[in-house]
Write an enzyme that holds these catalytic residues in place. Sequence first.
Site, PDB file in Angstrom:
ATOM      1  N   ARG B 120     -12.750  -0.153  -9.708  1.00 33.45           N
ATOM      2  CA  ARG B 120     -11.682   1.107  -9.926  1.00 33.45           C
ATOM      3  C   ARG B 120     -12.117   2.565  -9.161  1.00 33.45           C
ATOM      4  NH1 ARG B 120     -12.773  -0.793 -15.325  1.00 33.45           N
ATOM      5  NH2 ARG B 120     -11.221  -2.442 -16.081  1.00 33.45           N
ATOM      6  N   LYS B 142      -3.692   8.425   2.193  1.00 29.16           N
ATOM      7  CA  LYS B 142      -2.942   7.366   1.804  1.00 29.16           C
ATOM      8  C   LYS B 142      -3.478   6.007   2.249  1.00 29.16           C
ATOM      9  CE  LYS B 142       1.844   8.806   2.269  1.00 29.16           C
ATOM     10  NZ  LYS B 142       3.218   8.797   3.016  1.00 29.16           N
ATOM     11  N   GLU B 236       3.385  13.291  -2.333  1.00 26.45           N
ATOM     12  CA  GLU B 236       4.584  13.087  -1.396  1.00 26.45           C
ATOM     13  C   GLU B 236       5.772  13.324  -2.338  1.00 26.45           C
ATOM     14  OE1 GLU B 236       4.635  10.152   1.739  1.00 26.45           O
ATOM     15  OE2 GLU B 236       6.887  10.380   2.009  1.00 26.45           O
ATOM     16  N   ARG B 240       5.331  16.744   2.216  1.00 22.62           N
ATOM     17  CA  ARG B 240       4.997  15.762   2.697  1.00 22.62           C
ATOM     18  C   ARG B 240       5.902  14.976   3.507  1.00 22.62           C
ATOM     19  NH1 ARG B 240      -0.580  12.588   1.167  1.00 22.62           N
ATOM     20  NH2 ARG B 240      -0.844  11.394   2.749  1.00 22.62           N
TER      21      ARG B 240
END
Lengths: 361, 361
Positions: B120, B142, B236, B240
């Site tokens: 995790r 990302k 986003e 963005r």
Amino acid sequence: MEKITVTLGKRSYQITIASGLFEDPLSFLPLKAGNTAMLVTNKTLARLYLNKVRHTLERVDIHVDQVILPDGEQYKNLSVLEQIFTALLENSHGRDTTLIALGGGVIGDLTGFAAASYQRGVRFIQLPTTLLAQVDSSVGGKTAVNHQLGKNMIGAFYQPLSVVVDLTCLQTLPIRELSSGLAEVIKYGIILDAEFFVWLETHINELIDINPVAMAYCIRRCCELKAGVVAADETEQGVRSLLNLGHTYGHAIEAEMGYGNWLHGEAIAAGMMMAAHTALRLNQLSKLDVSRIRTLLIRAGLPVTGPKIMTPDSYLPHIMRDKKVLAGELRLVLPTAIGHAEIYTGLTKETIMSAVLDCQD
Amino acid sequence: MEKITVTLGKRSYQITIASGLFEDPLSFLPLKAGNTAMLVTNKTLARLYLNKVRHTLERVDIHVDQVILPDGEQYKNLSVLEQIFTALLENSHGRDTTLIALGGGVIGDLTGFAAASYQRGVRFIQLPTTLLAQVDSSVGGKTAVNHQLGKNMIGAFYQPLSVVVDLTCLQTLPIRELSSGLAEVIKYGIILDAEFFVWLETHINELIDINPVAMAYCIRRCCELKAGVVAADETEQGVRSLLNLGHTYGHAIEAEMGYGNWLHGEAIAAGMMMAAHTALRLNQLSKLDVSRIRTLLIRAGLPVTGPKIMTPDSYLPHIMRDKKVLAGELRLVLPTAIGHAEIYTGLTKETIMSAVLDCQD
Ligand SMILES: NC(=O)c1ccc[n+]([C@@H]2O[C@H](COP(=O)([O-])OP(=O)(O)OC[C@H]3O[C@@H](n4cnc5c(N)ncnc54)[C@H](O)[C@@H]3O)[C@@H](O)[C@H]2O)c1
Ligand SMILES: NC(=O)c1ccc[n+]([C@@H]2O[C@H](COP(=O)([O-])OP(=O)(O)OC[C@H]3O[C@@H](n4cnc5c(N)ncnc54)[C@H](O)[C@@H]3O)[C@@H](O)[C@H]2O)c1
Ligand SMILES: [Zn+2]
Ligand SMILES: [Zn+2]
């Protein structure tokens, strides 16, 4: 109806507990007419509850697709996860979709991780159908799949939009699964709430009988306790690790016996007894408290000794590999009284093995 | 040495740009003696730079394991991701490990998602080796892998601990890859910074020649621009998405032509021309600006027309499936002047197809 809020800033959400919630469209707010959702469940639950949930959603014009996975812990892996993504893409689900997990902890963990990862995160609602999922796995935002070399090794911290507990589900739950959930219930009493432990001593038979009033209170209290811990420590830097009471020993049992032969709660029950005996050996817990824990676990239908075929040293390799072991140092959550637990570091292998011996028939 | 801070509260981090950084142990702070790390790279980069990086880490007593993946976009998938987890588990890496991505965007995206998901979330350092990775994919958090039915469909927003750009890497980069990176560089000028666009018009030849001073400035400016956007809108929701200029058309080209035949930057270059023509048709952009964009792309060695074999209507199914399409409404980022771009919604299929036609030989 019982309601609890899990307080996590912008990601706060509600847990609702009552009978019949799967038939109530309000349970699925903020989903609304025109929204798209993907129901993720397994073959067992699909037979029992899928149509009921679908019907409720369709009544309010929510478009529902579904993916029905095989049933079992062995399917909580990356390739089954990929099946969820495939279903989402084949049905052209966009970032605005909502995944709905209908099932126990396996379905919840898989679906939660799918929701965390699909297009880098979509909305997600939990409909937990086992007691374990209702009091534990659906609360707190841990999601994961297993790897061949370790359980829950791949996952994310990802919070649902809401958790909807329909108590009527429990009627179809096998009794061993019910007891397994009670192990986590008892765990909360031991580590956090002496009063709740006393309540459990008084009401354990009603819980076994799935008395709705007792069960609703029990689930609410467990969710409150877990929610409080999660709000204080979402990513398990501190107090959250107390929730691992019994899990270090328990995971060794699960791994060694093969997942599914010992249920999670059964392994954790035996593991909590081993932790209690470790604490007793270190003079941190009284004999009376050990015996109260033991009696309550037995009344809940749970084992209080480890598997006969497991020798004390067979626990060690698993315990050493545990996520909780930092820099090779043995750490264990130990109860220090009913209602209190602490993290102990620097334990010796001998202490750990002796406690296993203390819990053998 | 150039340094930029990406400001994201507790998850802020630095980008460092200079020649020779892979040989400097300070590049790998806060890793320190006794720490464990997993270097993730591909066969091509392993041959060129793996020993250099390993050696630097070992000099300061950081324990390094490695996993060497095959080279190519087609390996950015869940099963290759699983290989990283396997390497981590086989080598008993715990939560305190650090993944180090040595490579272009493919390795960066894979490693970043592995770091986001392993237990995790573990620490993660980017060593981007392509211009595209240095100015774009390594900044902003990302991460993703592809699914057979769609690119980057599975991933997470996950920030690195630091990004280390060693300029000497670019010497071995194939020229087509360099140009491909310049497409994203030019994109920043178009959408955010007219002055930088002018600077590029003046210095494009030096960039093609990998002049270290010009290149260091160029990368710094791009990272600053992207870091600013990311800090304002990490996930986003708004500004963005301007970074997607040219990507809606470009993804259609990549998907239709088969990934790898058209490089990402090449497809984006043609896509930006299509977006420019869309804006021109809507009277939102001047002819002069369209022609300045076209000239700069050509000087950077990039295509300004789509693939001959793609008809205008072959773009549509891809564009409709784009993540940016919400509730079926066509949305597109369009330049409105050099240095400015906006999101336009409600575009017709006809406008979109006409702009493709405008960009055919
Ligand atoms: N995410 C967390 O924080 C967390 C916490 C604890 C456990 N877990 C995970 O949860 C999983 C275990 O969850 P579980 O105990 O719910 O197991 P499970 O999901 O496998 O369910 C147990 C069995 O009961 C069946 N079942 C479920 N609901 C039923 C119902 N209402 N009626 C009839 N049958 C029903 C299931 O099909 C399954 O066969 C493990 O994978 C564990 O790692 C996660
Ligand atoms: N995460 C993001 O925000 C983001 C943004 C843009 C693109 N991307 C992703 O990045 C990927 C494209 O990245 P890329 O263009 O860097 O491609 P890439 O990683 O495939 O690298 C291109 C080629 O150059 C080789 N190479 C890399 N560095 C080299 C060097 N220094 N010397 C010699 N050869 C070298 C690689 O082995 C590969 O063959 C795509 O998967 C795209 O989706 C991600
Ligand atoms: Zn548990
Ligand atoms: Zn791009």
